[in-house]
Scaffold this motif. Sequence first.
Motif, PDB file in Angstrom:
ATOM      1  N   PHE A  98     -16.108  48.296  56.374  1.00 24.66           N
ATOM      2  CA  PHE A  98     -16.341  47.750  57.710  1.00 24.66           C
ATOM      3  C   PHE A  98     -15.355  48.397  58.673  1.00 24.66           C
ATOM      4  N   SER A  99     -15.841  48.898  59.790  1.00 27.20           N
ATOM      5  CA  SER A  99     -14.993  49.574  60.780  1.00 27.20           C
ATOM      6  C   SER A  99     -14.982  48.827  62.100  1.00 27.20           C
ATOM      7  N   THR A 100     -13.818  48.818  62.729  1.00 27.90           N
ATOM      8  CA  THR A 100     -13.644  48.284  64.075  1.00 27.90           C
ATOM      9  C   THR A 100     -12.847  49.307  64.875  1.00 27.90           C
ATOM     10  N   PHE A 101     -12.738  49.085  66.173  1.00 29.52           N
ATOM     11  CA  PHE A 101     -12.029  50.065  67.002  1.00 29.52           C
ATOM     12  C   PHE A 101     -10.588  50.268  66.556  1.00 29.52           C
ATOM     13  N   ASP A 102      -9.970  49.227  65.970  1.00 33.56           N
ATOM     14  CA  ASP A 102      -8.584  49.353  65.528  1.00 33.56           C
ATOM     15  C   ASP A 102      -8.451  49.717  64.052  1.00 33.56           C
ATOM     16  N   ASN A 103      -9.582  49.893  63.365  1.00 35.82           N
ATOM     17  CA  ASN A 103      -9.560  50.217  61.940  1.00 35.82           C
ATOM     18  C   ASN A 103     -10.794  51.056  61.595  1.00 35.82           C
ATOM     19  N   ASP A 104     -10.792  52.298  62.061  1.00 40.94           N
ATOM     20  CA  ASP A 104     -11.942  53.188  61.850  1.00 40.94           C
ATOM     21  C   ASP A 104     -11.843  53.852  60.483  1.00 40.94           C
ATOM     22  N   THR A 106     -14.412  55.933  59.467  1.00 40.77           N
ATOM     23  CA  THR A 106     -15.460  56.954  59.464  1.00 40.77           C
ATOM     24  C   THR A 106     -14.970  58.342  59.823  1.00 40.77           C
ATOM     25  N   GLY A 107     -13.915  58.462  60.569  1.00 39.76           N
ATOM     26  CA  GLY A 107     -13.494  59.769  61.060  1.00 39.76           C
ATOM     27  C   GLY A 107     -14.287  60.212  62.274  1.00 39.76           C
ATOM     28  N   HIS A 108     -15.190  59.363  62.757  1.00 37.41           N
ATOM     29  CA  HIS A 108     -16.020  59.684  63.927  1.00 37.41           C
ATOM     30  C   HIS A 108     -15.827  58.676  65.060  1.00 37.41           C
ATOM     31  N   ALA A 109     -14.858  57.787  64.915  1.00 33.59           N
ATOM     32  CA  ALA A 109     -14.558  56.762  65.930  1.00 33.59           C
ATOM     33  C   ALA A 109     -15.807  55.987  66.335  1.00 33.59           C
ATOM     34  N   CYS A 110     -16.618  55.623  65.347  1.00 37.86           N
ATOM     35  CA  CYS A 110     -17.896  54.959  65.625  1.00 37.86           C
ATOM     36  C   CYS A 110     -17.734  53.649  66.385  1.00 37.86           C
ATOM     37  N   ALA A 111     -16.859  52.766  65.921  1.00 37.34           N
ATOM     38  CA  ALA A 111     -16.681  51.482  66.605  1.00 37.34           C
ATOM     39  C   ALA A 111     -16.103  51.671  67.998  1.00 37.34           C
ATOM     40  N   ALA A 112     -15.177  52.601  68.153  1.00 36.94           N
ATOM     41  CA  ALA A 112     -14.598  52.861  69.474  1.00 36.94           C
ATOM     42  C   ALA A 112     -15.649  53.427  70.423  1.00 36.94           C
ATOM     43  N   ASN A 113     -16.524  54.278  69.920  1.00 36.42           N
ATOM     44  CA  ASN A 113     -17.552  54.901  70.763  1.00 36.42           C
ATOM     45  C   ASN A 113     -18.722  53.983  71.072  1.00 36.42           C
ATOM     46  N   PHE A 114     -19.120  53.129  70.114  1.00 36.30           N
ATOM     47  CA  PHE A 114     -20.322  52.316  70.285  1.00 36.30           C
ATOM     48  C   PHE A 114     -20.047  50.826  70.412  1.00 36.30           C
ATOM     49  N   GLY A 115     -18.796  50.416  70.255  1.00 34.12           N
ATOM     50  CA  GLY A 115     -18.448  49.014  70.376  1.00 34.12           C
ATOM     51  C   GLY A 115     -18.754  48.227  69.107  1.00 34.12           C
ATOM     52  N   GLY A 116     -18.141  47.067  69.021  1.00 33.06           N
ATOM     53  CA  GLY A 116     -18.397  46.178  67.900  1.00 33.06           C
ATOM     54  C   GLY A 116     -17.746  46.631  66.614  1.00 33.06           C
ATOM     55  N   GLY A 117     -18.086  45.940  65.550  1.00 31.67           N
ATOM     56  CA  GLY A 117     -17.650  46.282  64.218  1.00 31.67           C
ATOM     57  C   GLY A 117     -18.863  46.330  63.311  1.00 31.67           C
ATOM     58  N   TRP A 118     -18.854  47.260  62.344  1.00 32.97           N
ATOM     59  CA  TRP A 118     -20.030  47.410  61.480  1.00 32.97           C
ATOM     60  C   TRP A 118     -19.690  48.284  60.281  1.00 32.97           C
ATOM     61  N   TRP A 119     -20.625  48.351  59.354  1.00 28.76           N
ATOM     62  CA  TRP A 119     -20.520  49.228  58.190  1.00 28.76           C
ATOM     63  C   TRP A 119     -21.102  50.584  58.586  1.00 28.76           C
TER      64      TRP A 119
END
Length: 158
Positions: A98-104, A106-119
């Motif tokens: 599970f990734s969030t903006f403060d715990n990515d 993925t190496g692609h900053a997915c949560a930071a770029n798209f918001g929210g937290g997700w797998w």
Amino acid sequence: VNFNRTLHEYEEGFGNRETEYWIGLKKMRKILRIGEYDTMKIAFYNNDYSNRKQAYYKHVSIGNKTTGYAFSSSAYIGDRSTAPDIMLGSVNALDQPFSTFDNDSTGHACAANFGGGWWFDNDPNCSLANINGLRNALSYGQYANILEIQIQISNDNI
């Protein structure tokens, strides 16, 4: 409810049960570990509730904190589903933490770029289903105008 939260908030849960909320990764994991509950349904509703789509996943589990609450499922149940496979498809959540903006993770900053937290998948496309992110942040195709999304965990014998 703002779903752009820290990993700690996603672990503990937040929001209002009467409106919008996230139950928490810790609680979700406990429910799934009971053994009676192993089916996950994700339902999408468009902007006027006239178009409801559902996806079912069997034998769902969530890892512990050490695994980053990694998502696992044995199968997408296509014959009872009306939505595309958004969790196990081409860009998928299987075994992803599970990734969030403060715990990515993925190496692609997915949560930071798209918001929210997700797998999010470790892929530049991140996910087919960032349902906790900004609406319309990802391409949902015919689901681009989603009004409401629900996740249900049950013991449904599919």
